[in-house]
Write an enzyme that holds these catalytic residues in place. Structure first.
Site, mmCIF file in Angstrom:
data_model
loop_
_atom_site.group_PDB
_atom_site.id
_atom_site.type_symbol
_atom_site.label_atom_id
_atom_site.label_comp_id
_atom_site.label_asym_id
_atom_site.label_seq_id
_atom_site.Cartn_x
_atom_site.Cartn_y
_atom_site.Cartn_z
ATOM 1 N N LYS A 13 0.833 -1.210 0.000
ATOM 2 C CA LYS A 13 0.000 0.000 0.000
ATOM 3 C C LYS A 13 0.876 1.273 0.000
ATOM 4 O O LYS A 13 0.632 2.189 -0.769
ATOM 5 C CB LYS A 13 -0.906 0.066 1.248
ATOM 6 C CG LYS A 13 -1.873 -1.076 1.399
ATOM 7 C CD LYS A 13 -2.805 -0.858 2.580
ATOM 8 C CE LYS A 13 -2.108 -0.781 3.937
ATOM 9 N NZ LYS A 13 -1.477 -2.045 4.387
ATOM 10 N N ARG A 88 -9.103 1.225 9.281
ATOM 11 C CA ARG A 88 -8.628 -0.117 9.610
ATOM 12 C C ARG A 88 -9.670 -0.902 10.391
ATOM 13 O O ARG A 88 -9.427 -2.057 10.737
ATOM 14 C CB ARG A 88 -7.363 0.002 10.453
ATOM 15 C CG ARG A 88 -6.085 -0.438 9.710
ATOM 16 C CD ARG A 88 -5.019 -0.436 10.726
ATOM 17 N NE ARG A 88 -3.736 -0.960 10.452
ATOM 18 C CZ ARG A 88 -2.728 -0.330 9.883
ATOM 19 N NH1 ARG A 88 -2.886 0.831 9.333
ATOM 20 N NH2 ARG A 88 -1.546 -0.898 9.841
ATOM 21 N N ARG A 127 12.049 -6.341 3.610
ATOM 22 C CA ARG A 127 11.994 -4.896 3.868
ATOM 23 C C ARG A 127 12.976 -4.536 4.989
ATOM 24 O O ARG A 127 13.698 -3.548 4.892
ATOM 25 C CB ARG A 127 10.565 -4.525 4.276
ATOM 26 C CG ARG A 127 10.373 -3.067 4.599
ATOM 27 C CD ARG A 127 8.912 -2.667 4.609
ATOM 28 N NE ARG A 127 8.216 -3.045 5.827
ATOM 29 C CZ ARG A 127 6.904 -2.920 6.006
ATOM 30 N NH1 ARG A 127 6.137 -2.468 5.036
ATOM 31 N NH2 ARG A 127 6.351 -3.263 7.141
ATOM 32 N N ARG A 139 11.625 -0.348 11.611
ATOM 33 C CA ARG A 139 10.450 -0.062 12.446
ATOM 34 C C ARG A 139 10.403 -1.008 13.638
ATOM 35 O O ARG A 139 10.674 -2.196 13.498
ATOM 36 C CB ARG A 139 9.176 -0.256 11.612
ATOM 37 C CG ARG A 139 8.940 0.859 10.647
ATOM 38 C CD ARG A 139 7.816 0.533 9.701
ATOM 39 N NE ARG A 139 6.623 0.002 10.352
ATOM 40 C CZ ARG A 139 5.438 -0.093 9.758
ATOM 41 N NH1 ARG A 139 5.310 0.315 8.508
ATOM 42 N NH2 ARG A 139 4.403 -0.582 10.379
ATOM 43 N N ARG A 150 0.009 -8.139 13.797
ATOM 44 C CA ARG A 150 -0.604 -7.176 12.860
ATOM 45 C C ARG A 150 -1.477 -7.911 11.839
ATOM 46 O O ARG A 150 -2.534 -7.421 11.446
ATOM 47 C CB ARG A 150 0.479 -6.342 12.170
ATOM 48 C CG ARG A 150 1.030 -5.248 13.083
ATOM 49 C CD ARG A 150 2.424 -4.804 12.697
ATOM 50 N NE ARG A 150 2.496 -4.159 11.408
ATOM 51 C CZ ARG A 150 3.621 -4.020 10.701
ATOM 52 N NH1 ARG A 150 4.766 -4.497 11.171
ATOM 53 N NH2 ARG A 150 3.602 -3.421 9.555
HETATM 54 P P1 AMP Z 1 1.274 0.951 9.374
HETATM 55 O O1 AMP Z 1 2.458 1.849 9.150
HETATM 56 O O2 AMP Z 1 0.087 1.351 8.544
HETATM 57 O O3 AMP Z 1 1.619 -0.505 9.217
HETATM 58 O O4 AMP Z 1 0.818 1.152 10.894
HETATM 59 C C1 AMP Z 1 1.693 0.838 11.956
HETATM 60 C C2 AMP Z 1 0.916 0.740 13.253
HETATM 61 O O5 AMP Z 1 0.280 1.995 13.540
HETATM 62 C C3 AMP Z 1 -0.236 -0.275 13.251
HETATM 63 O O6 AMP Z 1 0.212 -1.588 13.533
HETATM 64 C C4 AMP Z 1 -1.125 0.300 14.353
HETATM 65 O O7 AMP Z 1 -0.588 0.046 15.628
HETATM 66 C C5 AMP Z 1 -0.995 1.798 14.110
HETATM 67 N N1 AMP Z 1 -2.013 2.275 13.137
HETATM 68 C C6 AMP Z 1 -1.795 2.807 11.907
HETATM 69 N N2 AMP Z 1 -2.945 3.136 11.311
HETATM 70 C C7 AMP Z 1 -3.932 2.800 12.180
HETATM 71 C C8 AMP Z 1 -5.347 2.878 12.142
HETATM 72 N N3 AMP Z 1 -6.000 3.364 11.077
HETATM 73 N N4 AMP Z 1 -6.046 2.424 13.230
HETATM 74 C C9 AMP Z 1 -5.415 1.938 14.312
HETATM 75 N N5 AMP Z 1 -4.089 1.824 14.411
HETATM 76 C C10 AMP Z 1 -3.337 2.251 13.361
#
Ligand code: AMP
Length: 194
Positions: A13, A88, A127, A139, A150
């Protein structure tokens, strides 16, 4: 152009959002990036979110809805945006529907990248390896344990969004296992009428 990219962690994404952002001259709104920035800046939101994120769990709907609502009011979103990692959960999707209605704005498309889950752990590992090789910082949630969590969170809370957006008639599916350029081409084809 207002677009949502859906798909599990590691589906591509972020990569696709970055490419589309240049083509359509609209910002990529990654709630993950915004939350990581809040953690780094040690804001109140960042302090509340850090442990939850490190455990691979979802931050509360209330926090992310507020972040997104403020962000899409910024001037650089006037011509649209690409949401990457939001919504999400179904309540987040419902909140977004309400927000857009209040702001008299409409979505152009919701694109879901379909991927084979077993390939995702390998993608996460490459990654991490690429980031290390480039001298970057990995990360804190890019480790097998948090990543698996996740994926579980995705299956339980985010996958139901496919039904939500099928119901609104906005969902479009793309094969996320194809080569990166082919995925981009497929998305652009779907966006042509918009
Ligand atoms: P990402 O970079 O999109 O993989 O997000 C990393 C982490 O941020 C996720 O595992 C969640 O802990 C938090 N996070 C990001 N976007 C959301 C969302 N829309 N709702 C809840 N938690 C989020």
């Amino acid at each position: 152009m207002r677009l949502i990219l859906l798909g599990p962690p590691g589906a591509g994404k972020g990569t696709q959002a970055k490419i589309l952002t240049e083509k359509y001259a609209i910002p990529q709104l990654s709630t993950g990036d915004m939350l990581r920035a809040a953690v780094a800046a040690q804001t109140e939101v960042g302090k509340r979110a850090k442990a939850v994120m490190d455990a691979g769990q979802l931050v509360s709907d209330e926090i992310v809805n507020a972040i997104v609502s403020d962000r899409i009011d910024q001037p650089d979103c006037a011509n649209g945006f690409i949401l990457d990692g939001y919504p999400r959960t179904v309540p987040q999707a419902q909140a977004l529907t309400g927000m857009l209605k209040d702001k008299h704005a409409e979505l152009d498309a919701v694109i879901e990248l379909k991927v084979d889950e077993t390939a995702l752990i390998k993608r996460m590992e490459s990654r991490v390896a690429e980031t290390i090789a480039a001298g970057g910082t990995v990360r804190s949630d890019d480790n097998p344990e948090a990543f698996r969590k996740r994926l579980v969170e995705y299956r339980e809370k985010t996958a139901p969004l496919s039904d939500y957006y099928t119901g609104t008639g906005e969902l479009k599916l793309v094969d996320g296992m194809a080569a990166m350029a082919d995925v981009t081409a497929e998305i652009e084809k779907l966006l042509l009428p918009a």
